[in-house]
Design a protein around this motif. Sequence first.
Motif, PDB file in Angstrom:
ATOM      1  N   ALA A  59       3.202  -3.470  -9.792  1.00  0.00           N
ATOM      2  CA  ALA A  59       3.875  -3.653 -11.084  1.00  0.00           C
ATOM      3  C   ALA A  59       5.372  -3.914 -10.955  1.00  0.00           C
ATOM      4  CB  ALA A  59       3.629  -2.440 -11.988  1.00  0.00           C
ATOM      5  N   VAL A  60       5.851  -4.286  -9.764  1.00  0.00           N
ATOM      6  CA  VAL A  60       7.268  -4.558  -9.577  1.00  0.00           C
ATOM      7  C   VAL A  60       7.670  -5.829 -10.333  1.00  0.00           C
ATOM      8  CG1 VAL A  60       7.069  -6.009  -7.509  1.00  0.00           C
ATOM      9  CG2 VAL A  60       9.086  -4.575  -7.813  1.00  0.00           C
ATOM     10  N   GLN A  61       8.904  -5.872 -10.815  1.00  0.00           N
ATOM     11  CA  GLN A  61       9.438  -7.030 -11.525  1.00  0.00           C
ATOM     12  C   GLN A  61      10.202  -7.900 -10.528  1.00  0.00           C
ATOM     13  OE1 GLN A  61       8.983  -7.526 -14.924  1.00  0.00           O
ATOM     14  NE2 GLN A  61       7.746  -5.666 -15.046  1.00  0.00           N
ATOM     15  N   LEU A  62       9.682  -9.088 -10.256  1.00  0.00           N
ATOM     16  CA  LEU A  62      10.317  -9.999  -9.300  1.00  0.00           C
ATOM     17  C   LEU A  62      10.516 -11.377  -9.920  1.00  0.00           C
ATOM     18  CD1 LEU A  62       8.308  -8.807  -6.189  1.00  0.00           C
ATOM     19  CD2 LEU A  62      10.805  -8.927  -6.253  1.00  0.00           C
ATOM     20  N   TRP A  63      10.802 -11.424 -11.185  1.00  0.00           N
ATOM     21  CA  TRP A  63      11.014 -12.683 -11.897  1.00  0.00           C
ATOM     22  C   TRP A  63      12.145 -13.479 -11.229  1.00  0.00           C
ATOM     23  CZ3 TRP A  63       9.233 -13.919 -17.197  1.00  0.00           C
ATOM     24  CH2 TRP A  63       8.270 -13.019 -17.662  1.00  0.00           C
ATOM     25  N   GLU A  78      -0.262  -5.526  -6.934  1.00  0.00           N
ATOM     26  CA  GLU A  78      -1.146  -5.551  -8.096  1.00  0.00           C
ATOM     27  C   GLU A  78      -0.318  -5.441  -9.381  1.00  0.00           C
ATOM     28  OE1 GLU A  78      -5.148  -3.347  -9.863  1.00  0.00           O
ATOM     29  OE2 GLU A  78      -4.306  -2.728  -7.925  1.00  0.00           O
ATOM     30  N   GLY A  79      -0.560  -6.391 -10.301  1.00  0.00           N
ATOM     31  CA  GLY A  79       0.139  -6.375 -11.576  1.00  0.00           C
ATOM     32  C   GLY A  79       1.605  -6.752 -11.502  1.00  0.00           C
ATOM     33  N   ALA A  80       2.070  -7.206 -10.340  1.00  0.00           N
ATOM     34  CA  ALA A  80       3.486  -7.575 -10.192  1.00  0.00           C
ATOM     35  C   ALA A  80       3.810  -8.823 -11.007  1.00  0.00           C
ATOM     36  CB  ALA A  80       3.821  -7.805  -8.725  1.00  0.00           C
ATOM     37  N   LYS A  81       5.071  -8.940 -11.430  1.00  0.00           N
ATOM     38  CA  LYS A  81       5.552 -10.096 -12.180  1.00  0.00           C
ATOM     39  C   LYS A  81       6.396 -10.962 -11.255  1.00  0.00           C
ATOM     40  CE  LYS A  81       3.772  -8.172 -15.852  1.00  0.00           C
ATOM     41  NZ  LYS A  81       2.456  -8.613 -16.353  1.00  0.00           N
ATOM     42  N   LEU A  82       5.838 -12.119 -10.875  1.00  0.00           N
ATOM     43  CA  LEU A  82       6.502 -13.023  -9.936  1.00  0.00           C
ATOM     44  C   LEU A  82       6.713 -14.388 -10.572  1.00  0.00           C
ATOM     45  CD1 LEU A  82       4.252 -11.664  -7.180  1.00  0.00           C
ATOM     46  CD2 LEU A  82       6.684 -11.959  -6.700  1.00  0.00           C
ATOM     47  N   VAL A  83       6.967 -14.400 -11.870  1.00  0.00           N
ATOM     48  CA  VAL A  83       7.176 -15.649 -12.596  1.00  0.00           C
ATOM     49  C   VAL A  83       8.372 -16.400 -12.014  1.00  0.00           C
ATOM     50  CG1 VAL A  83       7.678 -16.671 -14.843  1.00  0.00           C
ATOM     51  CG2 VAL A  83       6.229 -14.635 -14.696  1.00  0.00           C
ATOM     52  N   SER A 103       2.986 -17.317 -12.570  1.00  0.00           N
ATOM     53  CA  SER A 103       3.102 -18.599 -13.254  1.00  0.00           C
ATOM     54  C   SER A 103       4.406 -19.290 -12.876  1.00  0.00           C
ATOM     55  CB  SER A 103       3.024 -18.396 -14.779  1.00  0.00           C
ATOM     56  OG  SER A 103       3.931 -17.406 -15.206  1.00  0.00           O
ATOM     57  N   ASN A 104       4.291 -20.595 -12.621  1.00  0.00           N
ATOM     58  CA  ASN A 104       5.429 -21.442 -12.243  1.00  0.00           C
ATOM     59  C   ASN A 104       6.145 -20.972 -10.976  1.00  0.00           C
ATOM     60  OD1 ASN A 104       5.355 -23.337 -14.557  1.00  0.00           O
ATOM     61  ND2 ASN A 104       5.816 -21.500 -15.743  1.00  0.00           N
ATOM     62  N   ALA A 105       5.439 -20.212 -10.147  1.00  0.00           N
ATOM     63  CA  ALA A 105       6.011 -19.781  -8.875  1.00  0.00           C
ATOM     64  C   ALA A 105       5.871 -20.889  -7.833  1.00  0.00           C
ATOM     65  CB  ALA A 105       5.321 -18.508  -8.388  1.00  0.00           C
ATOM     66  N   ILE A 106       6.697 -20.821  -6.794  1.00  0.00           N
ATOM     67  CA  ILE A 106       6.646 -21.786  -5.699  1.00  0.00           C
ATOM     68  C   ILE A 106       6.051 -21.091  -4.484  1.00  0.00           C
ATOM     69  CG2 ILE A 106       7.969 -23.333  -4.226  1.00  0.00           C
ATOM     70  CD1 ILE A 106      10.141 -23.343  -6.423  1.00  0.00           C
ATOM     71  N   LEU A 107       4.870 -21.566  -4.052  1.00  0.00           N
ATOM     72  CA  LEU A 107       4.184 -20.979  -2.895  1.00  0.00           C
ATOM     73  C   LEU A 107       3.844 -22.060  -1.873  1.00  0.00           C
ATOM     74  CD1 LEU A 107       2.491 -19.161  -5.570  1.00  0.00           C
ATOM     75  CD2 LEU A 107       2.596 -17.768  -3.524  1.00  0.00           C
ATOM     76  N   VAL A 108       4.679 -23.069  -1.783  1.00  0.00           N
ATOM     77  CA  VAL A 108       4.440 -24.176  -0.865  1.00  0.00           C
ATOM     78  C   VAL A 108       4.380 -23.662   0.567  1.00  0.00           C
ATOM     79  CG1 VAL A 108       5.351 -26.348   0.041  1.00  0.00           C
ATOM     80  CG2 VAL A 108       5.562 -25.823  -2.407  1.00  0.00           C
ATOM     81  N   GLY A 109       3.274 -23.959   1.258  1.00  0.00           N
ATOM     82  CA  GLY A 109       3.125 -23.556   2.649  1.00  0.00           C
ATOM     83  C   GLY A 109       2.948 -22.069   2.868  1.00  0.00           C
TER      84      GLY A 109
END
Length: 309
Positions: A59-63, A78-83, A103-109
């Motif tokens: 549940a950590v906030q990592l926006w 689990e439940g983390a915010k990685l927007v 959502s709208n995260a960058i996970l290239v490679g």
Amino acid sequence: MYIQIRDIEGTAIIAGDYPDIKSVVQNRREILGPGNAKGNDLSKADLSGAKLAYTNLEAVQLWGSNLQNADLSAANLEGAKLVKANLSGANLSNANLRGATLSNAILVGACLQGADMSNANLVGSDLSNARLAGANLSGAWLNYTILANTDMQDVNLNGAKMNDAVLTGANLSRAELTNAILSSADLNGANLKDARMNHAKMLKAELCDTNLEGADLCDVILRNARMRGANLQGARMCRGLLMCVDLHSANFSGSDLTEADFTNAKLTAANFQGANLYGAKLNKAHLHNANLMYANLLHTDFTDVNWVI
């Protein structure tokens, strides 16, 4: 640098001068407790290259945070915010991302092999060239997600929502796509060999030159899809709905098409050699130069078939 970190209830648990946020999190045994950053607000933090394997980040906030090339292997997110977070090149193998928001995260490679992302929100994210072999994405939201050239062998996408997703050149061999929704998705050139796609909904999907050899597509819905040059050799499409599908030069040799509906389909130059078309509907289909040699045509409906261009 003055740094303040708040917990999930808004209470400041860290406040003071530190070299950078990375040093705060990486020295968590003194500051956050043993490997535990649960519920903290780390939005817009620079954690690039951070070593956070096995850390509890539930549940950590990592926006908007920068986690480029970070090691989050086996971490609990689990439940983390990685927007809008940048996770390009990050190691998330075997991580717990159940119900996380990316959502709208960058996970290239990024490496997500064996990760649990069931029911996660990845809408609009970019996972180009990511490695997801063996990952669990059942029930995940992947609408408008970019998954071009990803390694998704043996991935679980049961019930996933993937409308308008881009999967060009992706390797989905042996993937589980039962009940998945892929309307208007782009799977051109993808490898779906031996994939399980029962009851998948793929209206207007793009599957040109896609490899579906040996795939299980029983009860699939492919209305108005484009599948020119697709390889369906040995595939099972019993009761499949393929009305108005463009299957020019598709290969159905040895496939099971029992009671499939090809009404108004474009089957010019399609190869049905040795296929089972028992009870199939080919009403008003275009079959110019189609190969039906050795096919089972018992009870096949050829009403108003177009045999010429």
